[in-house]
Design a protein around this motif. Structure first.
Motif, PDB file in Angstrom:
ATOM      1  N   GLU A 108      -7.851  17.159   9.826  1.00 40.17           N
ATOM      2  CA  GLU A 108      -7.087  17.318  11.063  1.00 40.17           C
ATOM      3  C   GLU A 108      -7.052  15.996  11.806  1.00 40.17           C
ATOM      4  N   ILE A 109      -6.021  15.815  12.637  1.00 45.75           N
ATOM      5  CA  ILE A 109      -5.861  14.575  13.393  1.00 45.75           C
ATOM      6  C   ILE A 109      -7.010  14.373  14.368  1.00 45.75           C
ATOM      7  N   GLU A 110      -7.694  15.472  14.747  1.00 46.31           N
ATOM      8  CA  GLU A 110      -8.807  15.354  15.687  1.00 46.31           C
ATOM      9  C   GLU A 110      -9.932  14.473  15.155  1.00 46.31           C
ATOM     10  N   ALA A 111     -10.027  14.319  13.823  1.00 43.55           N
ATOM     11  CA  ALA A 111     -11.040  13.427  13.259  1.00 43.55           C
ATOM     12  C   ALA A 111     -10.848  12.008  13.783  1.00 43.55           C
ATOM     13  N   TRP A 112      -9.613  11.600  13.986  1.00 39.15           N
ATOM     14  CA  TRP A 112      -9.345  10.243  14.477  1.00 39.15           C
ATOM     15  C   TRP A 112      -9.776  10.095  15.935  1.00 39.15           C
ATOM     16  N   MET A 113      -9.860  11.208  16.637  1.00 43.12           N
ATOM     17  CA  MET A 113     -10.308  11.179  18.023  1.00 43.12           C
ATOM     18  C   MET A 113     -11.827  11.089  18.122  1.00 43.12           C
ATOM     19  N   LEU A 114     -12.505  11.247  17.000  1.00 42.80           N
ATOM     20  CA  LEU A 114     -13.968  11.191  16.972  1.00 42.80           C
ATOM     21  C   LEU A 114     -14.484   9.842  16.480  1.00 42.80           C
ATOM     22  N   ALA A 115     -13.586   8.875  16.363  1.00 38.05           N
ATOM     23  CA  ALA A 115     -13.948   7.603  15.746  1.00 38.05           C
ATOM     24  C   ALA A 115     -14.424   6.548  16.738  1.00 38.05           C
ATOM     25  N   ASP A 116     -14.224   6.782  18.022  1.00 38.18           N
ATOM     26  CA  ASP A 116     -14.467   5.711  18.987  1.00 38.18           C
ATOM     27  C   ASP A 116     -15.293   6.221  20.173  1.00 38.18           C
ATOM     28  N   ARG A 117     -16.542   5.797  20.235  1.00 44.51           N
ATOM     29  CA  ARG A 117     -17.430   6.200  21.323  1.00 44.51           C
ATOM     30  C   ARG A 117     -16.928   5.706  22.683  1.00 44.51           C
ATOM     31  N   GLU A 118     -16.183   4.591  22.689  1.00 49.18           N
ATOM     32  CA  GLU A 118     -15.732   4.023  23.952  1.00 49.18           C
ATOM     33  C   GLU A 118     -14.781   4.960  24.697  1.00 49.18           C
ATOM     34  N   VAL A 119     -14.018   5.753  23.970  1.00 48.32           N
ATOM     35  CA  VAL A 119     -13.105   6.693  24.636  1.00 48.32           C
ATOM     36  C   VAL A 119     -13.910   7.746  25.375  1.00 48.32           C
ATOM     37  N   PHE A 120     -14.977   8.231  24.757  1.00 47.52           N
ATOM     38  CA  PHE A 120     -15.821   9.223  25.421  1.00 47.52           C
ATOM     39  C   PHE A 120     -16.504   8.618  26.640  1.00 47.52           C
ATOM     40  N   ARG A 121     -16.896   7.357  26.531  1.00 49.57           N
ATOM     41  CA  ARG A 121     -17.507   6.694  27.685  1.00 49.57           C
ATOM     42  C   ARG A 121     -16.507   6.584  28.831  1.00 49.57           C
ATOM     43  N   ALA A 122     -15.239   6.346  28.490  1.00 46.57           N
ATOM     44  CA  ALA A 122     -14.200   6.276  29.523  1.00 46.57           C
ATOM     45  C   ALA A 122     -14.014   7.617  30.223  1.00 46.57           C
ATOM     46  N   LEU A 123     -14.390   8.693  29.543  1.00 42.30           N
ATOM     47  CA  LEU A 123     -14.334  10.028  30.137  1.00 42.30           C
ATOM     48  C   LEU A 123     -15.612  10.361  30.912  1.00 42.30           C
ATOM     49  N   GLY A 124     -16.566   9.446  30.881  1.00 44.20           N
ATOM     50  CA  GLY A 124     -17.831   9.697  31.557  1.00 44.20           C
ATOM     51  C   GLY A 124     -18.881  10.319  30.672  1.00 44.20           C
ATOM     52  N   VAL A 125     -18.633  10.346  29.359  1.00 43.42           N
ATOM     53  CA  VAL A 125     -19.585  10.920  28.405  1.00 43.42           C
ATOM     54  C   VAL A 125     -20.270   9.757  27.688  1.00 43.42           C
ATOM     55  N   ALA A 126     -21.414   9.349  28.202  1.00 42.93           N
ATOM     56  CA  ALA A 126     -22.058   8.129  27.706  1.00 42.93           C
ATOM     57  C   ALA A 126     -22.823   8.340  26.413  1.00 42.93           C
ATOM     58  N   ASP A 127     -23.248   9.567  26.154  1.00 39.64           N
ATOM     59  CA  ASP A 127     -24.153   9.810  25.012  1.00 39.64           C
ATOM     60  C   ASP A 127     -23.572  10.796  24.009  1.00 39.64           C
ATOM     61  N   ALA A 128     -22.268  10.775  23.815  1.00 44.46           N
ATOM     62  CA  ALA A 128     -21.640  11.695  22.858  1.00 44.46           C
ATOM     63  C   ALA A 128     -22.172  11.437  21.450  1.00 44.46           C
ATOM     64  N   GLN A 129     -22.616  12.475  20.769  1.00 46.70           N
ATOM     65  CA  GLN A 129     -23.152  12.361  19.413  1.00 46.70           C
ATOM     66  C   GLN A 129     -22.007  12.508  18.408  1.00 46.70           C
ATOM     67  N   LEU A 130     -21.320  11.408  18.169  1.00 45.83           N
ATOM     68  CA  LEU A 130     -20.165  11.449  17.277  1.00 45.83           C
ATOM     69  C   LEU A 130     -20.621  11.440  15.822  1.00 45.83           C
ATOM     70  N   PRO A 131     -19.863  12.086  14.938  1.00 51.30           N
ATOM     71  CA  PRO A 131     -20.211  12.073  13.513  1.00 51.30           C
ATOM     72  C   PRO A 131     -20.083  10.675  12.922  1.00 51.30           C
ATOM     73  N   ARG A 132     -20.960  10.368  11.966  1.00 49.79           N
ATOM     74  CA  ARG A 132     -20.903   9.044  11.331  1.00 49.79           C
ATOM     75  C   ARG A 132     -19.600   8.852  10.564  1.00 49.79           C
ATOM     76  N   ASP A 133     -19.138   9.898   9.923  1.00 49.62           N
ATOM     77  CA  ASP A 133     -17.899   9.837   9.144  1.00 49.62           C
ATOM     78  C   ASP A 133     -16.987  10.971   9.602  1.00 49.62           C
ATOM     79  N   PRO A 134     -16.157  10.734  10.605  1.00 48.07           N
ATOM     80  CA  PRO A 134     -15.321  11.809  11.161  1.00 48.07           C
ATOM     81  C   PRO A 134     -14.456  12.510  10.124  1.00 48.07           C
ATOM     82  N   GLU A 135     -14.008  11.789   9.096  1.00 48.29           N
ATOM     83  CA  GLU A 135     -13.115  12.408   8.127  1.00 48.29           C
ATOM     84  C   GLU A 135     -13.837  13.378   7.194  1.00 48.29           C
TER      85      GLU A 135
END
Length: 208
Positions: A119-146
């Protein structure tokens, strides 16, 4: 001067929201390398088949391209890969592009397929900086979103854990405008899309 305006045929509204924003930035980067000082990128548009179009997805893709031919100069066809991107492309995307070219034999259609692994949402899980811009500093993103079996669920879980007041479906535009291209560059499906888009731009430049 190469005029670039992408028409995006996606599976849903949120996919459109993400991809149109992402494409505007990606096309500018690619075109700057291919046609330095000799291009203009206009805002990407979501496209769809006219209401009442008969047939399956191939016919709808062809009708959508035919309908927006005068406004868009290249077309991006999106489909979620559902774990088998090659098969999805064979069944859902390529027949539509072929059908569109049958309708417009007088012109060369510049087109690219956008098919994430699941799903395209995997590409939204690739960049921690976007979550930080939302105020989520410690988002536990997957190592390999795909490799995520359900990227959409993972995204919703992360946003819910952050207790954001914005509904997830309203954030696709935000992610599309901010996810860094270098962060996406480690994802094979994105790289395949970027390379195909580059070829489509070359086709566009070669068209009369």
């Amino acid at each position: 001067m190469i005029y670039i305006r992408a028409g995006v045929f996606a599976e849903g509204r949120t996919d459109d929201d993400f991809l149109c924003q992402l494409l505007d930035r990606l096309l500018d980067v690619l075109a700057a390398d291919l046609f330095p000082g000799n291009y203009m990128v206009a805002e990407s548009e979501d496209i769809d088949a006219p209401r009442g179009t008969s047939g399956g997805r191939a016919e709808k893709i062809a009708a959508a391209i035919h309908e927006r031919w005068e406004e868009c100069t290249l077309f991006v066809i999106h489909a979620d890969g559902a774990g088998d991107p090659a098969e999805v492309r064979r069944r859902q995307v390529d027949p539509g592009i072929v059908a569109a070219r049958e309708l417009r034999k007088d012109r060369k259609i510049a087109a690219a397929a956008c098919i994430p692994v699941r799903e395209i949402e995997a590409w939204m899980l690739a960049d921690r900086e976007v979550f930080r811009a939302l105020g989520v500093a410690d988002a536990q993103l997957p190592r390999d979103p795909e490799r995520e079996l359900d990227p959409k669920l993972t995204l919703r879980r992360l946003l819910a854990e952050a207790r954001l007041r914005i509904p997830p479906e309203n954030l696709y535009h935000f992610f599309g405008g901010r996810v860094r291209l270098e962060a996406l560059g480690v994802l094979p499906a994105f790289c395949a899309f970027r390379d195909e888009l580059t070829l489509a731009l070359r086709d566009l430049a070669a068209s009369p």
